[in-house]
Design an enzyme around this catalytic site. Structure first.
Site, PDB file in Angstrom:
ATOM      1  N   CYS A  52       0.695  12.796  -0.823  1.00 30.56           N
ATOM      2  CA  CYS A  52       0.606  12.281  -2.193  1.00 30.56           C
ATOM      3  C   CYS A  52       0.447  13.420  -3.191  1.00 30.56           C
ATOM      4  O   CYS A  52       0.175  14.561  -2.828  1.00 30.56           O
ATOM      5  CB  CYS A  52      -0.603  11.351  -2.342  1.00 30.56           C
ATOM      6  SG  CYS A  52      -0.644   9.954  -1.207  1.00 30.56           S
TER       7      CYS A  52
ATOM      8  N   CYS B 262       2.758   6.767  -5.502  1.00 27.07           N
ATOM      9  CA  CYS B 262       2.657   7.832  -6.518  1.00 27.07           C
ATOM     10  C   CYS B 262       3.907   8.694  -6.610  1.00 27.07           C
ATOM     11  O   CYS B 262       4.010   9.535  -7.496  1.00 27.07           O
ATOM     12  CB  CYS B 262       1.437   8.714  -6.253  1.00 27.07           C
ATOM     13  SG  CYS B 262       1.576   9.809  -4.808  1.00 27.07           S
TER      14      CYS B 262
ATOM     15  N   CYS C 121      -2.734  10.404  -7.266  1.00 31.45           N
ATOM     16  CA  CYS C 121      -2.379   9.136  -6.633  1.00 31.45           C
ATOM     17  C   CYS C 121      -3.509   8.115  -6.809  1.00 31.45           C
ATOM     18  O   CYS C 121      -4.674   8.427  -6.535  1.00 31.45           O
ATOM     19  CB  CYS C 121      -2.088   9.344  -5.149  1.00 31.45           C
ATOM     20  SG  CYS C 121      -1.583   7.825  -4.301  1.00 31.45           S
TER      21      CYS C 121
ATOM     22  N   CYS D  33       4.469   9.208  -0.332  1.00 34.39           N
ATOM     23  CA  CYS D  33       3.808   7.986  -0.762  1.00 34.39           C
ATOM     24  C   CYS D  33       4.739   7.186  -1.665  1.00 34.39           C
ATOM     25  O   CYS D  33       5.343   7.735  -2.603  1.00 34.39           O
ATOM     26  CB  CYS D  33       2.520   8.338  -1.515  1.00 34.39           C
ATOM     27  SG  CYS D  33       1.656   6.933  -2.238  1.00 34.39           S
TER      28      CYS D  33
END
Length: 527
Positions: free
Chosen positions: A50, A84, A54, A81
């Site tokens: 991430c 994000c 995030c 991810c």
């Protein structure tokens, strides 16, 4: 720790203070968007990596691993991810500052050199062996040039999947993949989804319809921190060259449009003035952009050129911290948070315009005389700016011809990964290109954040490495004289009659000999 991350007031730390893992975890725990793109974190229990901001639940410290690049996280087996979108963060501000091998290599990779010319081509441009380039990038970024370029291709492919209806086969090659099989495997590995699944997830959004769509390709050009959009759009509107650029709309909601000469084709870019904001992530946002391309393979390079033009990878926190220590600049920095130092969408074009001088109308005459007309004009956008090879033998001023000849034959390199010191020396040695013009080209075309007025006093040293931003603050505050930046001074710093008559300009100022002839060729030759 609870499921909600700790909300903390912004601290004064800058990106330079994030070298230890405890500080990085602190940034993750507080969802600090200032560090998006500077490092990435991955969670071993989920297999996902991430951006620091995030909004997901904060993982336990013992389950977190940190990486200097998205490519390094991907190489370690983590997938991006979906919440994000860590591949869509601003680039590291360090690549703008650094002039070493790694900094130059990253600028070239972002410009698509590895996709076009391979690692050997990248190494040749840098003046090192492929092995040396591989070793240094891997040591610092945890990934070599192939992996870094692969991450960039995957990001491009995701954008195309979610914003166009291109067939997957055509889309894979447009993104730079060698085969559909390689494309499918990469997307599954990086995003944990098939291309069809990624496209299906975006069905509820507005999407284009493929090649030649009137809607173009919509992008969000991310930035970190505050962004002084009004000032940069003021600058672009003032210097817009008719035929290749225009700024439309009312202040606060303007749109900048321009033509682009790209590797595989041409393009028209549109960028909106009003920044968007990422929900829940203070200090982050984006500019809405739309690209109309004749060849989709140019998408990554076109987006990077716009990022450089709008200075979207800057670190405004580090700039503000440094410049606020200067008593003269402190109130100016407070008055214009997030002021950027604009770069150039086309380095060669910016260099020619700087040496040509005379403002937008003289450049427009050059475009009318030598620019290539678009196959289909789009409003007031009718031409591409002439390439250096097209001007090397043209009937223009000797300084412009010398510059274009040097750019065309490679004597002067001002591309994305050029050695800035070598480029400035080569530029200053050309007839008709003085040190002041070479400094402007270094700041704008080469994107150097540390170029100040040539006659600045000892206070300039205290403003390193952000002297380009100091100059922007002084110019917007009206505190610089014409001589402070002779190749690019602003008319409003003088009385109107002085600007029109040419009084009080330095003898070598490009506008000092502005032609009166109304004919395009005659005016250009007189320059």
């Amino acid at each position: 720790m609870s499921d909600s991350r700790r909300k903390r007031p912004p601290r004064s730390r800058t990106l330079d203070g994030m070298e230890d893992e405890s500080s990085r975890y602190e940034a993750v725990a507080s969802r600090d968007a200032r560090f998006d793109g500077e490092f990435f974190f991955a969670v071993v229990t989920t297999g996902i990596y991430c951006r620091p901001s995030c909004p997901a639940v904060t993982p336990k410290r013992e389950n977190v691993r940190f990486f200097p690049s998205a490519a390094a996280a991907q190489g370690a087996g983590f997938r991006a991810c979906r919440r994000c979108r860590p591949d869509a963060v601003p680039g590291s501000a360090g690549w703008n500052v650094r002039a070493d091998l790694v900094g130059r290599a990253m600028r070239l990779i972002d410009d698509g050199v590895v996709d076009r010319d391979g690692v050997a081509g990248l190494a040749a441009r840098l003046g090192y062996s492929p092995r040396q380039v591989q070793r240094q990038l891997t040591a610092e970024l945890g990934a070599g040039p192939v992996a870094l370029a692969r991450a960039r291709r995957a990001h491009t492919a995701r954008i195309l999947l979610q914003t166009t209806a291109l067939p997957v086969t055509e889309l894979a090659f447009a993104a730079g993949f060698a085969s559909v099989r390689q494309f499918n495997a990469t997307m599954r590995e990086i995003y944990g989804s098939t291309p069809s699944d990624l496209r299906a997830a975006a069905r509820g959004r507005t999407a284009g319809t493929g090649h030649g769509t009137p809607g173009g390709i919509p992008l969000r050009l991310a930035f970190r921190g505050p962004y002084a959009a009004r000032e940069i759009f003021d600058d672009l509107a003032e210097a817009a060259v008719p035929g290749i650029e225009e700024v439309t709309g009312a202040a606060g909601a303007r749109t900048y449009r321009r033509t682009l000469r790209l590797t595989y084709g041409t393009g028209i870019a549109e960028v909106g003035e009003r920044p968007g904001r990422s929900g829940g992530r203070a200090g982050s946002g984006w500019l809405d952009c739309r690209l109309h391309l004749t060849d989709l393979r140019d998408l990554p390079a076109a987006s990077q050129r716009l990022r450089r033009l709008f200075d979207l990878d800057a670190d405004p926190y580090a700039v503000a911290a440094r410049l606020s220590a200067d008593p003269l600049l402190r109130p100016l920095v407070a008055a214009r948070p997030g002021l950027r130092s604009p770069g150039a969408a086309d380095p060669a074009e910016q260099a020619v315009r700087t040496v040509l001088g005379g403002g937008p109308e003289r450049a427009a005459a050059l475009v009318r005389a030598y620019g290539k007309p678009l196959d289909t004009p789009d409003g007031t956008l009718t031409h591409l700016f002439p390439a250096p090879a097209e001007l090397a033998g043209a009937d223009v001023a000797a300084g412009v011809r010398a510059l274009c000849a040097a750019l065309a034959d490679g004597t002067v390199d001002i591309g994305a990964g050029a050695d800035r010191d070598a480029a400035e020396r080569a530029l200053a040695a050309l007839p008709g290109v003085g040190p002041a013009a070479a400094a402007v080209i270094r700041r704008r075309a080469l994107g150097d954040p540390d170029v100040g007025p040539p006659d600045a006093g000892p206070e300039a040293e205290r403003r390193r490495p952000w002297r380009s931003y100091a100059l922007q603050h002084l110019r917007h505050a009206g505190r610089t004289a014409a001589a402070a930046d002779p190749a690019e001074h602003r008319p409003e710093t003088h009385r109107p009659e002085e600007h029109r008559s040419g009084k009080h300009r330095p003898a070598d100022h490009p506008e000092a000999s502005e032609p009166k002839d109304t004919g395009d060729h005659a005016a250009l030759h007189a320059a």
